[in-house]
Design a protein around this motif. Sequence first.
Motif, PDB file in Angstrom:
ATOM      1  N   TYR A 283      11.286   6.550  -8.201  1.00 34.09           N
ATOM      2  CA  TYR A 283      11.854   5.345  -8.806  1.00 34.09           C
ATOM      3  C   TYR A 283      12.932   4.759  -7.899  1.00 34.09           C
ATOM      4  O   TYR A 283      12.999   3.551  -7.692  1.00 34.09           O
ATOM      5  CB  TYR A 283      12.470   5.655 -10.174  1.00 34.09           C
ATOM      6  N   GLY A 284      13.789   5.630  -7.358  1.00 39.91           N
ATOM      7  CA  GLY A 284      14.859   5.169  -6.472  1.00 39.91           C
ATOM      8  C   GLY A 284      14.328   4.534  -5.206  1.00 39.91           C
ATOM      9  O   GLY A 284      14.917   3.587  -4.677  1.00 39.91           O
ATOM     10  N   GLN A 285      13.206   5.049  -4.698  1.00 42.40           N
ATOM     11  CA  GLN A 285      12.617   4.468  -3.490  1.00 42.40           C
ATOM     12  C   GLN A 285      11.958   3.131  -3.771  1.00 42.40           C
ATOM     13  O   GLN A 285      11.937   2.251  -2.923  1.00 42.40           O
ATOM     14  CB  GLN A 285      11.588   5.433  -2.906  1.00 42.40           C
ATOM     15  N   ILE A 286      11.398   2.982  -4.975  1.00 38.52           N
ATOM     16  CA  ILE A 286      10.691   1.750  -5.320  1.00 38.52           C
ATOM     17  C   ILE A 286      11.652   0.662  -5.798  1.00 38.52           C
ATOM     18  O   ILE A 286      11.558  -0.487  -5.401  1.00 38.52           O
ATOM     19  CB  ILE A 286       9.615   2.032  -6.397  1.00 38.52           C
ATOM     20  N   LYS A 287      12.571   1.048  -6.651  1.00 34.88           N
ATOM     21  CA  LYS A 287      13.466   0.064  -7.266  1.00 34.88           C
ATOM     22  C   LYS A 287      14.877   0.269  -6.722  1.00 34.88           C
ATOM     23  O   LYS A 287      15.632   1.093  -7.201  1.00 34.88           O
ATOM     24  CB  LYS A 287      13.456   0.227  -8.788  1.00 34.88           C
ATOM     25  N   PHE A 288      15.220  -0.479  -5.702  1.00 38.04           N
ATOM     26  CA  PHE A 288      16.544  -0.398  -5.104  1.00 38.04           C
ATOM     27  C   PHE A 288      17.210  -1.763  -5.213  1.00 38.04           C
ATOM     28  O   PHE A 288      16.668  -2.680  -5.839  1.00 38.04           O
ATOM     29  CB  PHE A 288      16.474   0.112  -3.658  1.00 38.04           C
ATOM     30  N   ASP A 289      18.386  -1.922  -4.627  1.00 43.74           N
ATOM     31  CA  ASP A 289      19.186  -3.135  -4.816  1.00 43.74           C
ATOM     32  C   ASP A 289      18.428  -4.421  -4.507  1.00 43.74           C
ATOM     33  O   ASP A 289      18.585  -5.424  -5.208  1.00 43.74           O
ATOM     34  CB  ASP A 289      20.450  -3.082  -3.963  1.00 43.74           C
ATOM     35  N   ASP A 290      17.604  -4.418  -3.457  1.00 44.13           N
ATOM     36  CA  ASP A 290      16.870  -5.642  -3.107  1.00 44.13           C
ATOM     37  C   ASP A 290      15.715  -5.916  -4.067  1.00 44.13           C
ATOM     38  O   ASP A 290      15.189  -7.015  -4.110  1.00 44.13           O
ATOM     39  CB  ASP A 290      16.318  -5.545  -1.685  1.00 44.13           C
TER      40      ASP A 290
END
Length: 151
Positions: free
Chosen positions: A112-119
């Motif tokens: 999830y962290g790799q897919i959904k980050f700040d950008d």
Amino acid sequence: MQEGLITCCRVHELARRALEFGGPQGAPSHHQRQRRTDVQERTAEAMAEFAKYRARDGIFTKQFVLSNIVTMAPASWWATYGKHLPTIASVAQRVLSQPVSASAAERNWSIYGQIKFDDRNRLGHEVTDKLVYCHETIHLREKLQKAGYIN
């Protein structure tokens, strides 16, 4: 990238449905009908065994068996006293013998962290869930291929 993963998920879903329902015509094959019948029979066996267990029939009327529920490890208890209920005993032993671990959840959180980050913070939860599912499905397929279970 996102469109490719969504397309991958859609292809996976269509392939799964085709296997379930027998291809484009929707008529199940002989093997699929037999498998469905086997599943129904095993389900009926499990339900009958569960009814015996809930009603405390047979060996489950004995006090020492019921007192050992508290003192024995669950998988050991089922291995010892579940002989009269082979279907649910085998499932119970498999499930209760698994070590408790949060590693699968942590792996999903990492993805999830790799897919959904700040950008990419405008991605909805549903889309992110699908992307994580696709990632895990592809990863599992690669592991099964490497182990020789599938081509």
